[in-house]
Design a protein around this motif. Structure first.
Motif, mmCIF file in Angstrom:
data_model
loop_
_atom_site.group_PDB
_atom_site.id
_atom_site.type_symbol
_atom_site.label_atom_id
_atom_site.label_comp_id
_atom_site.label_asym_id
_atom_site.label_seq_id
_atom_site.Cartn_x
_atom_site.Cartn_y
_atom_site.Cartn_z
ATOM 1 N N LEU A 111 0.837 -1.203 0.000
ATOM 2 C CA LEU A 111 0.000 0.000 0.000
ATOM 3 C C LEU A 111 0.869 1.248 0.000
ATOM 4 O O LEU A 111 0.619 2.184 -0.776
ATOM 5 C CB LEU A 111 -0.921 0.004 1.220
ATOM 6 C CG LEU A 111 -1.704 1.304 1.468
ATOM 7 C CD1 LEU A 111 -2.613 1.625 0.287
ATOM 8 C CD2 LEU A 111 -2.510 1.199 2.756
ATOM 9 N N GLN A 126 -7.633 9.126 -1.730
ATOM 10 C CA GLN A 126 -7.935 7.695 -1.755
ATOM 11 C C GLN A 126 -6.844 6.903 -1.034
ATOM 12 O O GLN A 126 -7.141 5.986 -0.262
ATOM 13 C CB GLN A 126 -8.069 7.221 -3.207
ATOM 14 C CG GLN A 126 -9.320 7.725 -3.916
ATOM 15 C CD GLN A 126 -9.347 7.364 -5.384
ATOM 16 O OE1 GLN A 126 -8.334 6.957 -5.967
ATOM 17 N NE2 GLN A 126 -10.505 7.508 -6.009
ATOM 18 N N GLN A 129 -7.173 7.454 2.743
ATOM 19 C CA GLN A 129 -8.289 6.699 3.309
ATOM 20 C C GLN A 129 -7.923 5.225 3.478
ATOM 21 O O GLN A 129 -8.185 4.619 4.523
ATOM 22 C CB GLN A 129 -9.518 6.834 2.405
ATOM 23 C CG GLN A 129 -10.787 6.245 3.000
ATOM 24 C CD GLN A 129 -11.191 6.948 4.283
ATOM 25 O OE1 GLN A 129 -11.422 8.152 4.284
ATOM 26 N NE2 GLN A 129 -11.259 6.200 5.360
ATOM 27 N N GLN A 130 -7.269 4.656 2.463
ATOM 28 C CA GLN A 130 -6.827 3.260 2.551
ATOM 29 C C GLN A 130 -5.802 3.079 3.674
ATOM 30 O O GLN A 130 -5.835 2.082 4.397
ATOM 31 C CB GLN A 130 -6.217 2.820 1.222
ATOM 32 C CG GLN A 130 -7.222 2.655 0.102
ATOM 33 C CD GLN A 130 -6.545 2.219 -1.188
ATOM 34 O OE1 GLN A 130 -5.506 2.757 -1.587
ATOM 35 N NE2 GLN A 130 -7.125 1.238 -1.857
ATOM 36 N N GLU A 133 -7.495 3.078 7.095
ATOM 37 C CA GLU A 133 -8.190 1.809 7.342
ATOM 38 C C GLU A 133 -7.193 0.698 7.661
ATOM 39 O O GLU A 133 -7.420 -0.114 8.563
ATOM 40 C CB GLU A 133 -9.038 1.448 6.130
ATOM 41 C CG GLU A 133 -10.211 2.394 5.904
ATOM 42 C CD GLU A 133 -10.926 2.163 4.590
ATOM 43 O OE1 GLU A 133 -10.462 1.289 3.801
ATOM 44 O OE2 GLU A 133 -11.929 2.850 4.331
ATOM 45 N N THR A 134 -6.082 0.669 6.939
ATOM 46 C CA THR A 134 -5.058 -0.346 7.179
ATOM 47 C C THR A 134 -4.456 -0.222 8.574
ATOM 48 O O THR A 134 -4.166 -1.224 9.235
ATOM 49 C CB THR A 134 -3.943 -0.236 6.128
ATOM 50 O OG1 THR A 134 -4.500 -0.457 4.824
ATOM 51 C CG2 THR A 134 -2.843 -1.249 6.380
ATOM 52 N N LYS A 139 -12.277 5.922 10.456
ATOM 53 C CA LYS A 139 -12.450 6.489 9.125
ATOM 54 C C LYS A 139 -12.710 7.989 9.197
ATOM 55 O O LYS A 139 -13.490 8.458 10.017
ATOM 56 C CB LYS A 139 -13.617 5.805 8.415
ATOM 57 C CG LYS A 139 -13.811 6.246 6.967
ATOM 58 C CD LYS A 139 -14.932 5.459 6.322
ATOM 59 C CE LYS A 139 -15.145 5.893 4.884
ATOM 60 N NZ LYS A 139 -16.249 5.138 4.222
#
Length: 254
Positions: A111, A126, A129-130, A133-134, A139
Motif C-alpha cells: 500500500l 484515496q 483513506q486506505q 483503514e489499514t 475512518k
C-alpha cells in the motif's frame, strides 16, 4: 515522473490539516514540534529514540511536542505531520498510548508503495483513506458543506497578501466578532484560525521557494516578519530547518 528511481529526494504535499513527506533523507537530532507525527517505512525498519528508549520499528505515531530522534538509515519513509487541533489529529490521539507514542507491529508495504505514483488530490485522498483503514484508525468522515462565511474567509485568505491579513480584518470582512469567527472557524474546519493562517503561510512560502525565489524573499512575500521568523515557524511546525527541506527536494501541491 518516476519517483522510485530518484535518490535522496523529498516530496512535499500540503493539505489543510496536515503535511506529508516522502523521503529517504531524514536523520534528526532530538527535537520536538507542533504536529503529531506519523512515520511509516516503505522498505526497511528505522530507529527511533523517545525519552532515552531506543528501538526499531516499521511505523510509529508520536504525539505533539514529544521529544524524539529518528534515524532513517537511508530507507524511504512516509511522514505525515498532522495539526493536533484538527479532526485528523483527534483521530490519531485515540491511537496514542499513555507514553505519547504508538508503534505499529505491521505495515502494508504494498500500500505504501502506491504513494510513489500519486499525481492528483483525488488519488492522494484515496491513498490516505486506505492507509487510515489499514492502520485501524477511525475512518475520516466527509465534511458537510462549509458555512458560507467560513468559505468566504478561506477564499479571502487565498486571494490576499498575508501581511494584510489579521483576524480583526477577517472578522470585519464577514461581519462577525473576532471571538465568534474563531469559534465558528474551529467548529467548521477542525483547526484554529491562527494555526490555519500559519499553515497557509508556510505553504505559500515553500511554493515560492520551490519555484525559484530566494528563501528570505519568499518568507517576506508569504507574510513572515523576517527570514528568522520563518525559520522558527518551520522548526516549530515541521521539526526541520527550511534549508534542509529545500535541499534536493520536490514540492508537490495537490
Amino acid at each position: 515522473m518516476d519517483k522510485g528511481n530518484l535518490d535522496h529526494k523529498l516530496f512535499l504535499f500540503f493539505l489543510e490539516d496536515h503535511i506529508t513527506f516522502f523521503t529517504n533523507k531524514v536523520d534528526t537530532d532530538v527535537h520536538q514540534h507542533h504536529y503529531i507525527q506519523v512515520t511509516l517505512s516503505l522498505d526497511k525498519m528505522f530507529t527511533v529514540e523517545i525519552e532515552q528508549e531506543v528501538f526499531q520499528t516499521s511505523g510509529i505515531i508520536i504525539d505533539s511536542n514529544k521529544p524524539h530522534k529518528l534515524q532513517g538509515t537511508n530507507g524511504w519513509q512516509l511522514y505525515v505531520l498532522v495539526n493536533p487541533e484538527s479532526s485528523f489529529g483527534e483521530t490519531l490521539h485515540h491511537k496514542l498510548e499513555d507514553n505519547g507514542f504508538y508503534s505499529f507491529d505491521y505495515i502494508d508495504m504494498a500500500l505504501l508503495s502506491k504513494f510513489k505514483s500519486i499525481e492528483s488530490l483525488q488519488q492522494y485522498k484515496q491513498f490516505l483513506q486506505q492507509l487510515m483503514e489499514t492502520l485501524q484508525l477511525h475512518k475520516i468522515e466527509a465534511h458537510s458543506p462549509l458555512d458560507p462565511r467560513i468559505q468566504q474567509v478561506i477564499n479571502y485568505i487565498g486571494n490576499t497578501q498575508f501581511e494584510e491579513i489579521t483576524i480583526k480584518k477577517l472578522s470585519e470582512y464577514i461581519f462577525l466578532s473576532e471571538s465568534r469567527l474563531s469559534h465558528l472557524f474551529k467548529a467548521e474546519m477542525g483547526i484554529s484560525l491562527t494555526s490555519f493562517l500559519v499553515h497557509e503561510k508556510l505553504k505559500r512560502a515553500f511554493l515560492l521557494i520551490f519555484t525559484g525565489m530566494k528563501m528570505t524573499d519568499a518568507a517576506i512575500e508569504a507574510g513572515f516578519h523576517s527570514s528568522s521568523h520563518f525559520t522558527r515557524s518551520v522548526r516549530d511546525k515541521l521539526g526541520m530547518s527550511p534549508s534542509s527541506i529545500r535541499k534536493d527536494s520536490i514540492y508537490l501541491k495537490v
